[in-house]
Design an enzyme around this catalytic site. Structure first.
Site, PDB file in Angstrom:
ATOM      1  N   PRO A  33      43.157  43.020  28.597  1.00 37.11           N
ATOM      2  CA  PRO A  33      44.449  43.573  28.200  1.00 37.11           C
ATOM      3  C   PRO A  33      44.406  44.240  26.824  1.00 37.11           C
ATOM      4  O   PRO A  33      45.090  45.224  26.585  1.00 37.11           O
ATOM      5  CB  PRO A  33      45.365  42.343  28.210  1.00 37.11           C
TER       6      PRO A  33
ATOM      7  N   ALA B 231      41.274  44.944  25.134  1.00 35.46           N
ATOM      8  CA  ALA B 231      39.927  45.397  24.795  1.00 35.46           C
ATOM      9  C   ALA B 231      39.309  46.131  25.971  1.00 35.46           C
ATOM     10  O   ALA B 231      39.489  45.750  27.116  1.00 35.46           O
ATOM     11  CB  ALA B 231      39.046  44.204  24.431  1.00 35.46           C
TER      12      ALA B 231
ATOM     13  N   THR C 199      37.656  47.127  39.465  1.00 37.99           N
ATOM     14  CA  THR C 199      37.489  47.750  40.782  1.00 37.99           C
ATOM     15  C   THR C 199      36.601  46.890  41.672  1.00 37.99           C
ATOM     16  O   THR C 199      35.579  46.375  41.207  1.00 37.99           O
ATOM     17  CB  THR C 199      36.851  49.153  40.626  1.00 37.99           C
TER      18      THR C 199
ATOM     19  N   ARG D 210      48.703  81.461  53.482  1.00 38.14           N
ATOM     20  CA  ARG D 210      50.141  81.470  53.177  1.00 38.14           C
ATOM     21  C   ARG D 210      50.613  82.902  52.890  1.00 38.14           C
ATOM     22  O   ARG D 210      50.071  83.573  52.009  1.00 38.14           O
ATOM     23  CB  ARG D 210      50.390  80.579  51.960  1.00 38.14           C
TER      24      ARG D 210
ATOM     25  N   GLU E 115      36.154  54.619  32.730  1.00 37.24           N
ATOM     26  CA  GLU E 115      34.752  54.717  32.269  1.00 37.24           C
ATOM     27  C   GLU E 115      34.684  55.317  30.866  1.00 37.24           C
ATOM     28  O   GLU E 115      33.761  56.032  30.517  1.00 37.24           O
ATOM     29  CB  GLU E 115      33.950  55.578  33.257  1.00 37.24           C
TER      30      GLU E 115
END
Lengths: 264, 386
Positions: B128, B130, B158, B275, B370
């Protein structure tokens, strides 16, 4: 023990715009190339016969006729699971038609004397759908096309083939040449190990002389089909558009249109 | 100078591309919407050797290269970031620490299942208060009678909470040490904590902006005990170890930024051609053309930087600076390219009708995870100003 030969071909990548080079009358095959995607179904069919034990397969051999770059298509074929590969490459092969290619492939197959030859339904470039049949003719073996199901009973294969009107069920005794439809299976992806190991599997490179193939029957010398020109198909006459503003009226217009043409 | 990819990397690119288009693309929207972890895709990628690309065959890996790994991550992210980060974090953060710092017994125990994708590994550095500021770590582990007792918490982790998660390697303060200048510093070490360890609690998944189908959770440790042998690498080397892991991890995340930007360009170009507005495709307008041209150019430049970082690592050379530059460049590019892709899609880009909406949400983390862009700038400027 059973040996399966799979016929493969290097073709321009699907994303490459294909056109005929009018100076040579041959397809322009420049740009990025890949293993003919239809052939991956034939390789997968061979592997499934081997892995399921339906046939006692001891070897799957990928065979191609093509320029030096076709080595990459053979690498792809062995990365997908073929045990080894054979590459017939010779300047005298350039410009071969379907019959010439079928003859050359048949000669290569005779050297291997396999029990079964598998091919994709078509090439993604020339799209003749006929090479498998030409090979069968030269070998004097039964040839089946558009096969989407193979059941093995000893030396007899019961094949389901796609036809215009439905499905044919045909029994054939080995040896035979079978081109498989793309509905027969979902080809696997090669693992990274298999990709990296592909160059280590045996690859035999042969010239016409090496394979004792008659050069007068292939290439420009042997071809009987010659491209002379092409043109756009005639444009269709513009159709009649009926806007649906009032449905009762629209139906009346459609009925009248059909009635005019004696279709109802 | 050869700037072409080697044959095996090119072939892998084609295969991963086919897989991403045929297997991932059809389910990407649903996985994102339902926040469902892609178990089936992970299993398939494991069979193909993609969950352990840069690790040797002796330990169960594919025996491939960092360059191949980067190309695979790029091609996956081109279609879906959640699937890509699952594979990327598993490789760079989950498996890499065991491969780099594990002893023989740890390698033998963990690497085969990790490389096969049967188990997922996680890396627990961030807390939280660091993350890159490792000096502020609060999680502690004390050794007593051959057992480490761990107390503290980790966040934004992760791959720690899936059904197939096997372990998390965490950083923890294991004592005090004195640095070269005589100052007292926390001694930081890495420990392997298997899932299922009593006292190791895995929190509920976060509600994230993007990466919805990937597993990201807070972890807490209350008197969690692991045997002494779960120390990963030498005691007190934790800081050096995770710096090395993050250096390598940046190549993977940089490949994600590259792939996401390329995917955004693919979608934007296809949409611009199909489009119609004011009587024809919007691709005929100079404003659209300029966006497409700029995206394509930036992507090509970024690609060279990412591959360069990977090639340096494969060659055993110092890649830290190049990896940080690649990460900084591609994170920003992913955000910019996905924004432009949404802009080209107009209102359709703001709804989940087209993938670019998901790409836009998935992109932002790439300037944060990262190591933030600001941390990359620290790394880069230190090297330049040294």
């Amino acid at each position: 023990m059973t040996k399966i030969v799979v016929l493969v071909k290097e073709v321009p990548d699907a994303a490459v715009q294909k056109q005929v080079d009018s100076s040579t009358g041959r397809l322009d095959r420049s740009g990025e190339k890949t293993l003919n995607p239809f052939d991956t179904h034939a390789i997968e069919a061979a592997l499934q016969l081997k892995e399921s034990g339906a046939l006692d397969v001891d070897e799957v051999v990928a065979v191609t006729v093509g320029p030096s770059s076709a080595v990459k298509a053979l690498h792809k074929a062995v990365s997908l699971g073929a045990d080894r590969s054979i590459h017939l490459t010779d300047d005298a092969l350039v410009g071969s038609d379907v019959v010439g290619t079928g003859y050359a492939l048949a000669e290569l197959i005779k050297r291997e004397s396999p029990d079964l030859v598998l091919a994709g339904q078509q090439s993604d470039d020339g799209q003749s759908y006929a090479v498998g049949a030409a090979v069968a003719e030269y070998l004097g073996w039964p040839g089946l096309t558009q096969v989407i199901k193979l059941d093995v009973d000893g030396q007899t294969l019961t094949c389901e083939r796609q036809a215009e009107y439905g499905y044919d069920t045909v029994k054939v005794t080995l040896p035979a040449v079978i081109s498989v439809g793309d509905a027969i299976n979902e080809p696997r992806y090669p693992s990274l190990k298999a990709i990296m190991g592909a160059k280590k599997k045996p690859l035999e490179s042969l010239s016409l002389g090496d394979a004792e193939i008659d050069a007068s029957k292939v290439g420009e010398a042997g071809r009987k089909a010659v491209w002379t020109g092409s043109q756009e198909p005639p444009a269709k006459a513009a159709g009649e558009l009926i806007e649906d503003e009032d449905t009762a009226e629209t139906v009346e217009k459609i009925v009248a249109w059909l009635d005019d043409r004696k279709l109802i | 100078m050869d700037l072409d990819l080697p044959d095996d990397a090119l072939e892998l690119r084609k295969v991963v591309r086919d897989f991403a288009v045929q297997e991932v693309a059809p389910v990407a929207e649903e996985l994102d919407r339902t926040k469902a972890f892609p178990y089936e895709l992970v299993a398939k990628m494991g069979e193909l050797g993609w969950m352990g690309i840069p690790f040797p065959e002796e330990v169960g890996g594919a025996g491939g290269t960092t360059l191949q790994y980067a190309v695979a991550v790029e091609e996956l992210t081109r279609i879906d970031s959640s699937v890509a980060i699952t594979m990327c974090a598993h490789t760079s953060l989950g498996t890499q620490p065991i491969w780099l710092f594990g002893d023989d017994a740890q390698k033998a125990e963990y690497l085969p299942d990790l490389c096969a994708g049967k188990k997922l590994g996680a890396f627990g550095l961030t807390e939280p208060e660091a993350g890159s500021d490792a000096g502020a770590l609060k999680t502690r582990a004390s050794l007593d009678g051959g057992t480490w007792t761990i107390d503290g918490s980790k966040q934004f982790i992760t791959n720690a909470g899936t059904d197939i998660s096997g372990h998390v390697a965490i950083t923890a303060i294991t004592g005090e040490t004195t640095d070269a200048k005589g100052r007292t510093r926390p001694e930081i070490s890495n420990l392997i904590v298997p899932n299922g360890t009593p006292g190791y609690e895995i929190g509920e998944p976060y509600r994230k902006m993007g990466w919805n189908a990937s597993d990201t959770r807070p972890l807490s440790f209350s008197g969690a005990e692991v045997p002494e042998a779960h120390l990963l690498g030498p005691r007190g080397q934790g800081f050096k170890q995770f710096m090395r892991i993050l250096d390598g991890g940046r190549i993977g995340v940089a490949a994600m930024g590259l792939g996401l930007a390329q995917g955004a360009l693919d979608e934007a170009a296809a949409y611009a051609k199909s489009r119609n507005a004011f009587g024809g495709p919007i691709a005929r307008f100079g404003q659209i053309q300029a966006k497409i041209a700029d995206m394509a150019t930036e992507i090509e430049a970024a690609r060279l930087l990412v591959y360069r970082a990977a090639a340096l690592k494969d060659a055993g050379r110092d890649f830290s600076l190049t990896a940080a530059q690649a990460k900084l460049k591609t994170g920003r590019l992913a955000v910019k390219a996905s924004e432009e892709a949404v802009q080209i899609h107009g209102g359709y880009g703001y709804i989940e009708e087209y993938p670019v909406c998901r790409f836009y949400r998935d992109a932002k983390i790439l300037t944060i995870g990262e190591g933030t862009d600001e941390v990359q700038q620290m790394v880069i400027s230190r090297a330049v100003l040294a």
